[in-house]
Scaffold this active site. Structure first.
Site, PDB file in Angstrom:
ATOM      1  N   ARG A 171      -1.298  -6.575   9.940  1.00  0.00           N
ATOM      2  CA  ARG A 171      -1.766  -6.872   8.580  1.00  0.00           C
ATOM      3  C   ARG A 171      -2.459  -8.205   8.522  1.00  0.00           C
ATOM      4  O   ARG A 171      -2.091  -9.143   9.224  1.00  0.00           O
ATOM      5  CB  ARG A 171      -0.573  -6.908   7.612  1.00  0.00           C
ATOM      6  CG  ARG A 171       0.501  -5.924   7.957  1.00  0.00           C
ATOM      7  CD  ARG A 171       0.018  -4.528   7.725  1.00  0.00           C
ATOM      8  NE  ARG A 171      -0.129  -4.331   6.307  1.00  0.00           N
ATOM      9  CZ  ARG A 171       0.896  -4.087   5.526  1.00  0.00           C
ATOM     10  NH1 ARG A 171       2.103  -3.994   6.013  1.00  0.00           N
ATOM     11  NH2 ARG A 171       0.729  -3.934   4.248  1.00  0.00           N
TER      12      ARG A 171
ATOM     13  N   ARG B 149      -8.290   5.994  -3.520  1.00  0.00           N
ATOM     14  CA  ARG B 149      -8.174   6.317  -2.099  1.00  0.00           C
ATOM     15  C   ARG B 149      -7.159   7.406  -1.782  1.00  0.00           C
ATOM     16  O   ARG B 149      -6.937   7.704  -0.618  1.00  0.00           O
ATOM     17  CB  ARG B 149      -7.859   5.034  -1.323  1.00  0.00           C
ATOM     18  CG  ARG B 149      -9.054   4.113  -1.312  1.00  0.00           C
ATOM     19  CD  ARG B 149      -8.744   2.768  -0.741  1.00  0.00           C
ATOM     20  NE  ARG B 149      -8.376   2.852   0.648  1.00  0.00           N
ATOM     21  CZ  ARG B 149      -8.021   1.799   1.371  1.00  0.00           C
ATOM     22  NH1 ARG B 149      -7.976   0.619   0.811  1.00  0.00           N
ATOM     23  NH2 ARG B 149      -7.728   1.932   2.617  1.00  0.00           N
TER      24      ARG B 149
ATOM     25  N   HIS C 141      -4.276  -2.395 -11.002  1.00  0.00           N
ATOM     26  CA  HIS C 141      -5.068  -3.275 -10.143  1.00  0.00           C
ATOM     27  C   HIS C 141      -4.716  -4.696 -10.501  1.00  0.00           C
ATOM     28  O   HIS C 141      -5.464  -5.413 -11.114  1.00  0.00           O
ATOM     29  CB  HIS C 141      -6.552  -3.033 -10.362  1.00  0.00           C
ATOM     30  CG  HIS C 141      -7.015  -1.832  -9.629  1.00  0.00           C
ATOM     31  ND1 HIS C 141      -7.049  -1.785  -8.264  1.00  0.00           N
ATOM     32  CD2 HIS C 141      -7.432  -0.638 -10.052  1.00  0.00           C
ATOM     33  CE1 HIS C 141      -7.487  -0.605  -7.887  1.00  0.00           C
ATOM     34  NE2 HIS C 141      -7.722   0.108  -8.945  1.00  0.00           N
TER      35      HIS C 141
ATOM     36  N   PRO D 167      -0.452  -2.442  -5.485  1.00  0.00           N
ATOM     37  CA  PRO D 167       0.722  -2.769  -6.281  1.00  0.00           C
ATOM     38  C   PRO D 167       1.951  -3.024  -5.417  1.00  0.00           C
ATOM     39  O   PRO D 167       2.331  -2.200  -4.609  1.00  0.00           O
ATOM     40  CB  PRO D 167       0.923  -1.528  -7.144  1.00  0.00           C
ATOM     41  CG  PRO D 167      -0.370  -0.825  -7.127  1.00  0.00           C
ATOM     42  CD  PRO D 167      -1.007  -1.143  -5.829  1.00  0.00           C
ATOM     43  N   GLU D 168       2.530  -4.179  -5.587  1.00  0.00           N
ATOM     44  CA  GLU D 168       3.811  -4.482  -4.969  1.00  0.00           C
ATOM     45  C   GLU D 168       4.841  -4.573  -6.099  1.00  0.00           C
ATOM     46  O   GLU D 168       4.542  -4.206  -7.228  1.00  0.00           O
ATOM     47  CB  GLU D 168       3.722  -5.802  -4.188  1.00  0.00           C
ATOM     48  CG  GLU D 168       2.634  -5.784  -3.122  1.00  0.00           C
ATOM     49  CD  GLU D 168       2.574  -7.063  -2.317  1.00  0.00           C
ATOM     50  OE1 GLU D 168       3.600  -7.749  -2.204  1.00  0.00           O
ATOM     51  OE2 GLU D 168       1.491  -7.382  -1.798  1.00  0.00           O
TER      52      GLU D 168
ATOM     53  N   LYS E 184       8.644  -0.077  -4.795  1.00  0.00           N
ATOM     54  CA  LYS E 184       7.291   0.041  -5.336  1.00  0.00           C
ATOM     55  C   LYS E 184       7.063   1.393  -5.994  1.00  0.00           C
ATOM     56  O   LYS E 184       5.934   1.753  -6.310  1.00  0.00           O
ATOM     57  CB  LYS E 184       6.265  -0.152  -4.217  1.00  0.00           C
ATOM     58  CG  LYS E 184       6.363  -1.510  -3.513  1.00  0.00           C
ATOM     59  CD  LYS E 184       5.446  -1.556  -2.294  1.00  0.00           C
ATOM     60  CE  LYS E 184       5.766  -2.787  -1.439  1.00  0.00           C
ATOM     61  NZ  LYS E 184       5.036  -2.780  -0.150  1.00  0.00           N
TER      62      LYS E 184
END
Length: 318
Positions: free
Chosen positions: A308, A155, A111, A2-3, A58
DNA sequence: CACTTGACCTGTCCGC
DNA sequence: TGCGGACAGGTCAAGT
């Protein structure tokens, strides 16, 4: 992952679904769910009414009537899913179309990025709601009407904090955040100013730095840089004010576009009930390595920038 | 000071 | 079919 647009989408959903509800119970048998607070948690949560839901970068801030607030970061795989009371009582019944529609509306997906759907890192929406809690569930809020809010995080990168509402602005995480890109006061000259504070750095690293501006993550960094035809490894100092203003325009455009799409997953995901994936991503470069650039036809490349995965068009961003 | 790497985690995917 | 390893990426801490 999620941004800003995804968290904004969740925020809007929660605003609609949980504001005004009163917490009846909370289970949080997880170290990152309310760390540094033990039994106090229940005292400030149970009986508390949800006053508001806000987003900062965020992160989400849920303000309670007890003058305490819940601060949530979803990091990579966090989800907040609201399940109305009917879901539980009707589990064994045949689902009516109306019920199915209610369920769709009540599901808030974290998601939300296209790749999550495409690569299946998340739960398929249609099977998620009926099966909660599941093994990724970390915190459960139960409301007095029997509805639930589940914080799931595969996670375990995310966290949930409880702190006095007056202290939210002084929380170390909140405190270091740069300005909100979508604030009306965040005009292009402010953007240029902020970027110049990271003048020596690679421009992608600057965009990702939450203290420069808040909310941009890997997807929207890549997308906005592609749109502005700027290579991610270029130093900010090497980019003119004019080009930075173009980047500003594209960044804002991409963020807003994504929010309009419900946070970068389109309606296919949210409405996924029984409908096969006619999902189409709006992403122009992200996770499109090996595919043709939609602008010039060159093959999109993937490399590593600032640690990244980074997607560029070798022609457009030369 | 700027940048990189590793840690935090777990599920998925790829190659052998 | 199983297994090891790479990979995903937000943020922080430690190392270069």
């Amino acid at each position: 992952m999620p941004e800003l647009p995804e968290v904004e989408t969740v925020k809007r959903g929660l605003e609609r679904l949980i504001v005004g509800r009163t917490v009846a119970d909370v289970s949080h048998d997880w170290p990152k769910g309310f760390p540094n607070s033990s039994n106090d948690v229940d005292a400030f949560l149970i009986g508390a009414r949800v006053e508001s839901v806000q987003r900062r970068g965020k992160a989400l801030v849920i303000t309670l009537s007890t003058e305490y607030s819940i601060l949530i970061h979803l990091k990579m795989t966090g989800q907040l899913v609201f399940v109305p009371n009917e879901q539980h009582s009707s589990k064994s019944k045949v689902e009516t179309p109306k019920l199915a529609a209610d369920r769709q509306r009540s599901t808030i997906s974290l998601h939300t990025s296209p790749d999550e759907v495409r690569f299946g890192a998340g739960h398929p929406n249609e099977s998620l709601v009926g099966h909660l809690p599941d093994k990724s569930t970390r915190v459960v809020f139960e409301f007095v009407d029997g509805s639930h809010l589940y914080f799931n995080d595969q996670r375990k990168f995310g966290w949930v904090k409880l702190l006095p509402s007056y202290a939210v602005q002084d929380d170390p995480f909140i405190k270091k955040l740069g300005p909100e890109p979508l604030d009306t006061s965040f005009v292009n000259t402010i953007f240029v100013q902020r970027m110049r504070t990271a003048n020596k750095r690679m421009i992608k690293a600057a965009l990702l730095d939450q203290s420069v501006l808040a909310g941009v993550g890997n997807i929207y960094a890549d997308e906005s840089l592609w749109a502005a035809r700027i290579h991610p490894t270029e130093r900010v100092s090497a980019v003119s004010d004019d080009r930075l203003r173009v980047l500003y325009t594209e960044l804002i455009r991409v963020l807003k576009l994504s929010i309009e799409h419900g946070g970068s997953t389109d309606k296919t995901y949210v409405n996924a009930e029984g409908e096969s994936g006619s999902y189409t991503s709006f992403a122009q470069v992200f996770r499109r390595e090996g595919l043709p650039c939609t602008r010039c036809g060159s093959t999109i490349e993937k490399s590593k920038v600032a640690g990244r995965g980074t997607h560029t068009c070798p022609q457009c961003q030369a």
